[in-house]
Design a protein around this motif. Structure first.
Motif, mmCIF file in Angstrom:
data_model
loop_
_atom_site.group_PDB
_atom_site.id
_atom_site.type_symbol
_atom_site.label_atom_id
_atom_site.label_comp_id
_atom_site.label_asym_id
_atom_site.label_seq_id
_atom_site.Cartn_x
_atom_site.Cartn_y
_atom_site.Cartn_z
ATOM 1 N N ILE A 187 0.887 -1.256 -0.001
ATOM 2 C CA ILE A 187 0.137 -0.040 0.010
ATOM 3 C C ILE A 187 0.788 1.022 -0.103
ATOM 4 O O ILE A 187 0.545 2.273 -0.688
ATOM 5 N N MET A 188 1.969 1.187 0.799
ATOM 6 C CA MET A 188 2.842 2.484 0.785
ATOM 7 C C MET A 188 3.476 2.660 -0.296
ATOM 8 O O MET A 188 3.988 3.632 -0.697
ATOM 9 N N ASP A 189 4.117 1.464 -0.815
ATOM 10 C CA ASP A 189 4.633 1.449 -2.148
ATOM 11 C C ASP A 189 3.839 2.243 -3.128
ATOM 12 O O ASP A 189 4.260 3.303 -4.077
ATOM 13 N N LEU A 190 2.629 1.846 -3.265
ATOM 14 C CA LEU A 190 1.507 2.409 -4.375
ATOM 15 C C LEU A 190 1.662 4.080 -3.999
ATOM 16 O O LEU A 190 1.765 5.003 -4.886
ATOM 17 N N GLU A 194 3.146 7.353 -6.600
ATOM 18 C CA GLU A 194 2.160 8.288 -7.028
ATOM 19 C C GLU A 194 2.566 9.648 -6.105
ATOM 20 O O GLU A 194 2.221 10.674 -6.821
ATOM 21 N N GLY A 195 2.910 9.759 -5.091
ATOM 22 C CA GLY A 195 3.410 10.991 -4.470
ATOM 23 C C GLY A 195 4.744 11.508 -5.191
ATOM 24 O O GLY A 195 4.456 12.718 -5.376
ATOM 25 N N ILE A 196 5.339 10.805 -5.479
ATOM 26 C CA ILE A 196 6.827 11.367 -6.206
ATOM 27 C C ILE A 196 6.154 11.570 -7.771
ATOM 28 O O ILE A 196 6.554 12.656 -8.074
ATOM 29 N N ARG A 197 5.275 10.855 -8.358
ATOM 30 C CA ARG A 197 4.965 11.349 -9.701
ATOM 31 C C ARG A 197 4.292 12.793 -9.585
ATOM 32 O O ARG A 197 4.417 13.610 -10.519
ATOM 33 N N ALA A 198 3.433 12.957 -8.664
ATOM 34 C CA ALA A 198 2.325 14.074 -8.658
ATOM 35 C C ALA A 198 3.573 15.462 -8.381
ATOM 36 O O ALA A 198 3.223 16.321 -9.003
ATOM 37 N N ILE A 199 4.284 15.118 -7.651
ATOM 38 C CA ILE A 199 5.114 16.515 -7.296
ATOM 39 C C ILE A 199 6.252 16.822 -8.489
ATOM 40 O O ILE A 199 6.399 17.652 -8.700
ATOM 41 N N ALA A 200 6.615 15.587 -8.857
ATOM 42 C CA ALA A 200 7.683 15.730 -9.963
ATOM 43 C C ALA A 200 7.043 16.487 -11.092
ATOM 44 O O ALA A 200 7.739 17.174 -11.759
ATOM 45 N N ALA A 219 0.763 19.425 -6.272
ATOM 46 C CA ALA A 219 1.503 19.340 -5.326
ATOM 47 C C ALA A 219 1.270 19.125 -3.898
ATOM 48 O O ALA A 219 2.187 18.267 -3.239
ATOM 49 N N LEU A 220 0.216 19.790 -3.604
ATOM 50 C CA LEU A 220 -0.258 19.453 -2.220
ATOM 51 C C LEU A 220 -0.935 17.836 -2.059
ATOM 52 O O LEU A 220 -0.777 17.221 -0.983
ATOM 53 N N TYR A 221 -1.354 17.599 -3.242
ATOM 54 C CA TYR A 221 -1.832 16.173 -3.240
ATOM 55 C C TYR A 221 -0.504 15.332 -2.883
ATOM 56 O O TYR A 221 -0.528 14.202 -2.213
ATOM 57 N N GLY A 222 0.314 15.559 -3.831
ATOM 58 C CA GLY A 222 1.561 14.790 -3.720
ATOM 59 C C GLY A 222 2.155 14.660 -2.109
ATOM 60 O O GLY A 222 2.727 13.654 -1.743
ATOM 61 N N ALA A 223 2.062 15.942 -1.913
ATOM 62 C CA ALA A 223 2.624 16.077 -0.304
ATOM 63 C C ALA A 223 1.765 15.299 0.806
ATOM 64 O O ALA A 223 2.628 14.750 1.851
#
Ligand code: NAD
Length: 352
Positions: A187-190, A194-200, A219-223
């Motif tokens: 779960i955390m891997d997913l 997705e967090g890295i993708r969103a911020i990048a 960016a805030l969603y990724g954070a």
């Protein structure tokens, strides 16, 4: 698939442009009546605006939060909460303000509502820090986890571009290390990928247009996602190095994360190949370390320790400190290899 253990941490998350308007409702839902609104002195105007919105639900404003939660500030805030008869706290700001809220919760058991305005991620972790006599003590306590988090991207429009980029890299660091954590889970891997993708994706868009609300939302969603990883699985070498450099050499928190991350990832690359593949894919880069370096450099962030106040003469001591009592890490911590890592980070040479 390896065995894993996963305990979900409950927080109520309200996300959306203008979502701060729901704050009175959220206070009521917690069964609270009088909120102490916390902020840094720099964001006192945000705190005042929130207080005005609260009407009968406000007990007062305490706008004295500072980096690393000095114990005296925490004591003063607790006394102020008591004097004003507060029964909950609203923390509007970055990790420093959320940290002050946690310090109040630690003693009083108050529910905290966090309204994050940076990408540090503290609002979704049960981790606290308190600084006494120049030494920062950290700990974990599920009671201090903010009960409600309001993510309102409009409140991040004012975050200066430089801090937007370094704070975004700080968030990515949580997710990147989460991907090779010893207690990682699927779960955390997913969530991390997705967090890295969103911020990048968001950072270059924000460099071009810092007030682009859609990019701010991404960016805030990724954070949120990256912070969730920090709150759920253990961190490794990168966080240990940043803790050491920030704590013992007083380097700025988000900048030190930005500079160190590519080198810590490079150090671990051969020991965590699957995590590297996932990080590189999320960045759409050829390698994880090179991709992280490029992401920071291309948005104008500092990429060398010498550019953020580190002295060359302190590198040996930093290596000694970082190699002492190391966190678990996929590759064993070897003092001389860490000294080399720090030299490379000091020079700012791009990792392959
Ligand atoms: P910060 O909270 O120290 O904020 C830096 C400055 O930016 C402050 O002056 C703040 O008022 C200002 N600022 C914040 N948002 C703004 C906005 N939208 N517009 C204009 N100015 C704004 O910085 P940070 O990087 O968010 O937090 C760093 C601290 O948080 C460190 O002490 C770190 O150890 C801690 N932290 C803790 C955790 C945890 O899980 N416990 C996680 C991440 C960081």
């Amino acid at each position: 698939m390896k065995e894993f253990l996963y305990t979900a941490q409950s927080a109520r998350v309200i996300f959306g442009a203008g979502a701060v308007q729901y704050l009175p409702r959220e206070i009521e839902l917690l069964g609270a009546q009088r909120a102490l609104v916390l902020s840094t002195p720099e964001q006192a105007h945000d705190a005042e605006r929130v207080a005005q919105r609260l009407g009968k639900y406000v007990a007062g404003v305490f706008a004295k939060a500072v980096m690393h939660v000095p114990i005296d500030t925490a004591r003063e805030a607790r006394a102020e909460a008591q004097r004003l008869g507060a029964d909950c706290a609203v923390a509007i700001g970055g990790g420093s303000t959320t940290g002050l809220g946690k310090a109040i919760a630690l003693e009083s058991g108050f529910p905290i509502i966090a309204i994050p305005t940076t990408y540090a991620g503290s609002e979704v972790t049960p981790i606290y820090g308190l600084t006494e006599g120049g030494v920062k003590r950290t700990g974990k306590d599920p009671r201090i986890l903010p009960r409600t988090v309001i993510y309102d991207p409009e409140l991040t429009l004012s975050l200066p571009l430089g801090m937007t980029v370094t704070s975004g890299m700080n968030a990515i660091a949580h997710a990147a290390e989460g991907l090779y954590s010893k207690d990682s889970n699927p779960i955390m891997d997913l969530i991390a990928a997705e967090g890295i993708r969103a911020i990048a994706a968001a950072l270059p868009a924000l460099r071009a247009h810092p007030r682009d609300l859609e990019a701010r939302s991404q960016a805030l969603y990724g954070a949120w996602l990256c912070g969730t990883v920090l709150g759920n699985v253990g961190m490794a070498l990168h966080h240990k190095l940043c803790h050491t450099l920030g704590g013992s050499f007083n380097l700025p928190h988000a900048e030190v994360h930005t500079v160190i991350l590519p080198y810590a990832i490079e150090y671990n690359a051969s020991a965590a190949p699957l995590a590297m593949t996932r990080i590189a894919a999320a960045l759409q880069a050829r390698t994880a370390a090179g991709g992280l370096y490029d992401l920071a450099r291309d948005q104008g962030a500092p990429c060398a320790l010498r550019d953020i106040g580190m002295r060359s003469a302190d590198l040996d001591r930093a290596a000694d400190l970082a190699a002492a009592n190391p966190y678990w890490n996929p590759r064993p911590i070897e003092r001389n290899a860490i000294r080399e890592l720090l030299q490379r980070a000091y020079d700012g040479a791009r990792p392959p």
